[in-house]
Every structure is written in C-alpha cells, then in structure tokens.
Write a protein that holds these residues in place. Structure first.
Motif, PDB file in Angstrom:
ATOM      1  N   ILE A 131       0.857  -1.184   0.000  1.00 22.03           N
ATOM      2  CA  ILE A 131       0.000   0.000   0.000  1.00 22.03           C
ATOM      3  C   ILE A 131       0.895   1.236   0.000  1.00 22.03           C
ATOM      4  CG2 ILE A 131      -1.707   1.310   1.313  1.00 22.03           C
ATOM      5  CD1 ILE A 131      -2.772  -1.358   2.331  1.00 22.03           C
ATOM      6  N   GLY A 132       0.628   2.171  -0.915  1.00 18.83           N
ATOM      7  CA  GLY A 132       1.461   3.353  -1.071  1.00 18.83           C
ATOM      8  C   GLY A 132       1.321   4.357   0.065  1.00 18.83           C
ATOM      9  N   SER A 133       2.170   5.358   0.032  1.00 17.62           N
ATOM     10  CA  SER A 133       2.173   6.394   1.068  1.00 17.62           C
ATOM     11  C   SER A 133       0.910   7.248   0.964  1.00 17.62           C
ATOM     12  CB  SER A 133       3.414   7.268   0.923  1.00 17.62           C
ATOM     13  OG  SER A 133       3.403   7.938  -0.317  1.00 17.62           O
ATOM     14  N   GLY A 134       0.447   7.724   2.109  1.00 14.77           N
ATOM     15  CA  GLY A 134      -0.703   8.616   2.149  1.00 14.77           C
ATOM     16  C   GLY A 134      -2.032   7.960   1.859  1.00 14.77           C
ATOM     17  N   ALA A 135      -2.070   6.638   1.728  1.00 13.76           N
ATOM     18  CA  ALA A 135      -3.337   5.956   1.434  1.00 13.76           C
ATOM     19  C   ALA A 135      -4.262   6.038   2.646  1.00 13.76           C
ATOM     20  CB  ALA A 135      -3.080   4.502   1.066  1.00 13.76           C
ATOM     21  N   ARG A 136      -5.546   6.115   2.379  1.00 18.34           N
ATOM     22  CA  ARG A 136      -6.561   6.111   3.439  1.00 18.34           C
ATOM     23  C   ARG A 136      -7.544   4.978   3.158  1.00 18.34           C
ATOM     24  NH1 ARG A 136      -9.281  11.715   3.852  1.00 18.34           N
ATOM     25  NH2 ARG A 136      -8.996  11.713   1.588  1.00 18.34           N
ATOM     26  N   ILE A 137      -7.635   4.067   4.104  1.00 13.57           N
ATOM     27  CA  ILE A 137      -8.458   2.864   3.939  1.00 13.57           C
ATOM     28  C   ILE A 137      -9.458   2.839   5.090  1.00 13.57           C
ATOM     29  CG2 ILE A 137      -8.427   0.346   3.861  1.00 13.57           C
ATOM     30  CD1 ILE A 137      -5.533   0.620   2.774  1.00 13.57           C
ATOM     31  N   ALA A 138     -10.730   3.015   4.772  1.00 15.78           N
ATOM     32  CA  ALA A 138     -11.763   3.170   5.801  1.00 15.78           C
ATOM     33  C   ALA A 138     -12.168   1.815   6.377  1.00 15.78           C
ATOM     34  CB  ALA A 138     -12.970   3.886   5.210  1.00 15.78           C
ATOM     35  N   ALA A 139     -13.094   1.873   7.308  1.00 15.02           N
ATOM     36  CA  ALA A 139     -13.541   0.680   8.033  1.00 15.02           C
ATOM     37  C   ALA A 139     -14.120  -0.377   7.101  1.00 15.02           C
ATOM     38  CB  ALA A 139     -14.592   1.082   9.070  1.00 15.02           C
ATOM     39  N   HIS A 140     -13.884  -1.634   7.464  1.00 12.35           N
ATOM     40  CA  HIS A 140     -14.493  -2.799   6.809  1.00 12.35           C
ATOM     41  C   HIS A 140     -14.034  -2.992   5.359  1.00 12.35           C
ATOM     42  CE1 HIS A 140     -17.224  -3.796  10.126  1.00 12.35           C
ATOM     43  NE2 HIS A 140     -17.372  -2.493  10.287  1.00 12.35           N
ATOM     44  N   CYS A 141     -12.923  -2.394   4.978  1.00 14.34           N
ATOM     45  CA  CYS A 141     -12.360  -2.697   3.659  1.00 14.34           C
ATOM     46  C   CYS A 141     -11.547  -3.983   3.745  1.00 14.34           C
ATOM     47  CB  CYS A 141     -11.448  -1.565   3.194  1.00 14.34           C
ATOM     48  SG  CYS A 141     -12.316  -0.056   2.759  1.00 14.34           S
ATOM     49  N   SER A 142     -11.428  -4.679   2.612  1.00 15.00           N
ATOM     50  CA  SER A 142     -10.560  -5.849   2.572  1.00 15.00           C
ATOM     51  C   SER A 142      -9.725  -5.810   1.299  1.00 15.00           C
ATOM     52  CB  SER A 142     -11.368  -7.149   2.639  1.00 15.00           C
ATOM     53  OG  SER A 142     -12.226  -7.276   1.530  1.00 15.00           O
ATOM     54  N   ILE A 143      -8.448  -6.156   1.448  1.00 12.03           N
ATOM     55  CA  ILE A 143      -7.515  -6.181   0.328  1.00 12.03           C
ATOM     56  C   ILE A 143      -6.815  -7.532   0.370  1.00 12.03           C
ATOM     57  CG2 ILE A 143      -5.557  -5.054  -0.778  1.00 12.03           C
ATOM     58  CD1 ILE A 143      -6.320  -2.508   0.755  1.00 12.03           C
ATOM     59  N   ALA A 144      -7.026  -8.333  -0.670  1.00  7.52           N
ATOM     60  CA  ALA A 144      -6.520  -9.705  -0.661  1.00  7.52           C
ATOM     61  C   ALA A 144      -5.047  -9.762  -1.055  1.00  7.52           C
ATOM     62  CB  ALA A 144      -7.373 -10.580  -1.569  1.00  7.52           C
ATOM     63  N   GLU A 145      -4.513 -10.969  -0.991  1.00 13.39           N
ATOM     64  CA  GLU A 145      -3.071 -11.211  -1.102  1.00 13.39           C
ATOM     65  C   GLU A 145      -2.467 -10.703  -2.417  1.00 13.39           C
ATOM     66  OE1 GLU A 145      -5.231 -14.991  -2.364  1.00 13.39           O
ATOM     67  OE2 GLU A 145      -5.397 -13.497  -0.776  1.00 13.39           O
ATOM     68  N   GLU A 146      -1.232 -10.219  -2.288  1.00 12.47           N
ATOM     69  CA  GLU A 146      -0.367  -9.839  -3.409  1.00 12.47           C
ATOM     70  C   GLU A 146      -0.911  -8.685  -4.246  1.00 12.47           C
ATOM     71  OE1 GLU A 146       0.920 -13.196  -5.709  1.00 12.47           O
ATOM     72  OE2 GLU A 146       1.113 -14.478  -3.945  1.00 12.47           O
ATOM     73  N   THR A 147      -1.802  -7.923  -3.678  1.00 15.63           N
ATOM     74  CA  THR A 147      -2.326  -6.748  -4.382  1.00 15.63           C
ATOM     75  C   THR A 147      -1.445  -5.536  -4.103  1.00 15.63           C
ATOM     76  OG1 THR A 147      -4.615  -7.451  -4.592  1.00 15.63           O
ATOM     77  CG2 THR A 147      -4.256  -5.102  -4.325  1.00 15.63           C
ATOM     78  N   GLU A 148      -1.299  -4.668  -5.097  1.00 21.20           N
ATOM     79  CA  GLU A 148      -0.511  -3.452  -4.964  1.00 21.20           C
ATOM     80  C   GLU A 148      -1.385  -2.234  -5.219  1.00 21.20           C
ATOM     81  OE1 GLU A 148       2.945  -3.470  -7.391  1.00 21.20           O
ATOM     82  OE2 GLU A 148       3.627  -5.455  -6.712  1.00 21.20           O
ATOM     83  N   ILE A 149      -1.285  -1.263  -4.313  1.00 17.51           N
ATOM     84  CA  ILE A 149      -2.094  -0.049  -4.386  1.00 17.51           C
ATOM     85  C   ILE A 149      -1.165   1.147  -4.290  1.00 17.51           C
ATOM     86  CG2 ILE A 149      -3.890   1.289  -3.238  1.00 17.51           C
ATOM     87  CD1 ILE A 149      -5.110  -1.283  -2.295  1.00 17.51           C
ATOM     88  N   GLY A 150      -1.375   2.159  -5.139  1.00 15.47           N
ATOM     89  CA  GLY A 150      -0.478   3.300  -5.217  1.00 15.47           C
ATOM     90  C   GLY A 150      -0.653   4.318  -4.105  1.00 15.47           C
TER      91      GLY A 150
END
Length: 363
Positions: A131-150
């Motif tokens: 997960i990149g810098s400055g990212a904001r991920i709110a409640a109840h989100c899910s991100i599965a394995e080996e995923t890349e986010i800017g």
C-alpha cells in the motif's frame, strides 16, 4: 473547514472584488446560503436567490454588479462549472480516518504499508499486500493477497479488492465497490443454445439439456492513476489476461466492467452502464446512464453513447450513438421522427383505402 475568500480566489485563479478576508466554511445555493457560505450564483437566474439568502460572498457571472446585489465580496471565473470542482475540493474534508493503523484492523505481517497511510477499524490487509504512502483505507475494507495499491488512494467503507490486483495512484473507490471478483465465464460440454442462436441469428436448433461448467478466472485487474469507482460498482478480473482500466477513468455507481474488458484513458461511465466481456474501448469515451455494450466488440476513441443506448456492434472513433440497437444519433433522430409520424400515415392510408373502396363500389 474555514478558508478566506482571497485563498479561494487564488486557488480558482479567479478575479476577486471586495473583502478577501471574509471566512468561508461551506458552499450553498444562493437562496439557502448563510453568512459564511460561498453562494454559487453563476448565472443571472440566481440573482433573486441572493436576495433571499444571507451570503456575503458569491461566485458570480461575468458582468454582475456585486455591490448592487448586496454582497461584500465576489469572485469571477472563466468557466463556472469547472470552478465548482475547485470549490468543492477545498471544502471537502473527506472521510474521517485516524492516522496510523486502528487496533481493530488486521494487517498481515508480510504487508508493506507506506508512510502516512491510515487504516480504519475492521479493515483486513492480506499477505504481501503493498500500500502506497498517504493511502486512506476506511472501516471494513478488505484487500486480498499480493495486491498493490499506489500513493494517496482513498477507499471508502466496505470496499473489496481481490487478490493480485494492481491499482495506481490517487484511486478513489466509494462504499461497496468490488474489484477483482470472478467474471461470468461458463461453458457447456457441447455447443450451447446461445452459441447456436448467435450463429444462426435466432434458431437454437435441437435443444440439449446440459449444465454450465466454470472457467476459472486466473487474470487480474490493472487500474491506472486517478481512477474513481462509484458505490457498488464492479470490475471483474480477467479469465487469463488482466481486465484493464486506463488512467483518468471515472466510473459511476452500479456500473459493471466485465472480464477481459480494456477501457482506454479518461473514459466516463454513468450509473448502470455495463460493458460485457472482452470488449475494447478507446480513450475518452462517454457512456450515459444505463448504456449497454455487448461482448467481443471494439469501440474507437471519443465515442459518446447517450443514456439508455445499447451498442451491439463495433463503433468507429468519434461517433455519437443513440438507441437500441445503437445507430448514429442523427439517424436515430430521423427514425424517431418517422416513428412519430406512423399513426398519422396509417390514418391517411386507411382513408385512402376507404376512398378506393367506395370508388370501386360506385364504378
């Protein structure tokens, strides 16, 4: 949030008249504006509303006399609707997500979280996620394995991102969006009725009872920079290769981008638009609400699909399409005019038949 009129003027590259020190805490329509709102009075039709409201500052149309309208300050911009983007950006605080990782979030030890990221309660971050810098991920989100986010991504509550997805910088997903679910890929042991009907243009031939077998989705999803995804919108993963969404695309609520679709840059999809599997869409295409696109076709750059249009075949670049089935807009307008004339033409035809019949009788 509170800013001054002069700060707003600088951000919008607007011409300021009057008192630039006035505080602005919000934006409002002229009739409902309070003393610390910026009234959005961008056309003469809004002049009456300014008299009903309590705004001291407003964005006005060129040529308006701000003093005569009873204001203390006014901003003048070249393109009012574009100025709204700047106004709302400055005044929108965004969702409240505390810095750092909430103690009720689960982050796999192998995940790499960028500097300044914020992760809300009950979020789940899987194995080897980046997960990149400055990212904001709110409640109840899910991100599965080996995923890349800017960097600087914003995920609103309840967003679901599947495994092995690639997402660029400044991505925004509204609540309930799903990226990376399996596509609708099923096959029958023998040629299905759908295949027969497509080949024969309607004839299924002999109907054989058979069930559907899953083709598993091995591809991922690749999303460029500055993409926005609306609430409950879905982008399916590819079957073998990735589903791709180009940089700058804006996708509204309840839209569906199916498996293997390729969207070019800066496309706009209004609500309830669906693009079926393995279709390729060019750059800067626009789809009005409830547009539909069939599978395995090509749509060129700068195509516009009006609301409710159903595209069933390839579309060259630059066309404006309308109707079901979609045709060029000017052709559809002619067809609609002809359709409206049909009752009158049928009436005239009946009158002509009666006249001929009577003529035959008297002859």
């Amino acid at each position: 949030m509170s800013i001054t009129v002069s700060a707003l003027a600088e951000a919008l590259d607007a011409r300021l008249e009057g008192d630039g020190t006035l505080p602005i805490n919000g934006a409002a329509e002229p009739a409902s504006a309070g003393p610390e709102d910026i009234a959005l009075a961008m056309a003469p039709a809004y002049a009456e509303g300014l008299g009903k409201g309590r705004a001291r500052a407003a964005i006005l149309w060129e040529g308006a006399d701000w003093q005569e309208l009873g204001l203390s300050a006014a901003l003048y911009v070249q393109r009012p609707r574009y100025a709204m983007a700047g106004v709302t950006a400055m005044l929108d605080p965004g969702p409240e997500i505390a810095p750092g990782t909430h103690p009720l979030a689960h982050v796999d030890p192998t995940a790499v979280i960028g500097e300044g990221a914020a992760i809300g309660p009950f979020a789940v971050i899987g194995r080897d996620v980046r997960i990149g810098s400055g990212a904001r991920i709110a409640a109840h989100c899910s991100i599965a394995e080996e995923t890349e986010i800017g960097d600087d991504v914003l995920l609103h509550p309840g967003v679901r991102i599947g495994a092995r997805i690639r997402i660029g910088a400044r991505f925004i997903a509204q609540p309930g969006a799903v990226i990376g679910a399996d596509g609708l890929s099923f096959v029958t042991p023998e040629k299905s009725g759908v295949e027969k009907a497509r080949e024969s243009l309607g004839d299924q031939g002999a109907i054989t009872a058979q069930s559907w077998t899953r083709i598993h989705s091995l591809g991922g999803v690749e999303i460029g920079d500055d993409v926005e995804l609306g609430a409950n919108a879905c982008i399916d993963r590819g079957t073998i290769r990735a589903t791709r969404v180009g940089s700058g695309c804006k996708i509204d609520n309840l839209c569906h981008v199916a498996h293997n679709v390729v969207l070019g840059r800066d496309c706009l999809l209004a609500a309830l638009t669906g693009i079926a599997g393995s279709t390729t869409v060019g750059d800067r295409c626009i789809f009005g609400g409830q547009s539909g696109v069939v599978d395995n076709i090509f749509i060129g750059d700068d195509v516009i699909s009006t609301g409710g249009t159903k595209i069933l075949s390839n579309v060259p670049a630059g066309r404006v399409m309308m109707g079901f089935p979609a045709v060029k807009m000017e052709q559809h307008v002619d067809m609609y005019k002809a359709l409206r004339r049909l009752p009158r033409l049928l009436g005239q035809l009946k009158q002509g038949q009666k006249a001929v019949s009577k003529s035959g009788e008297t002859g």
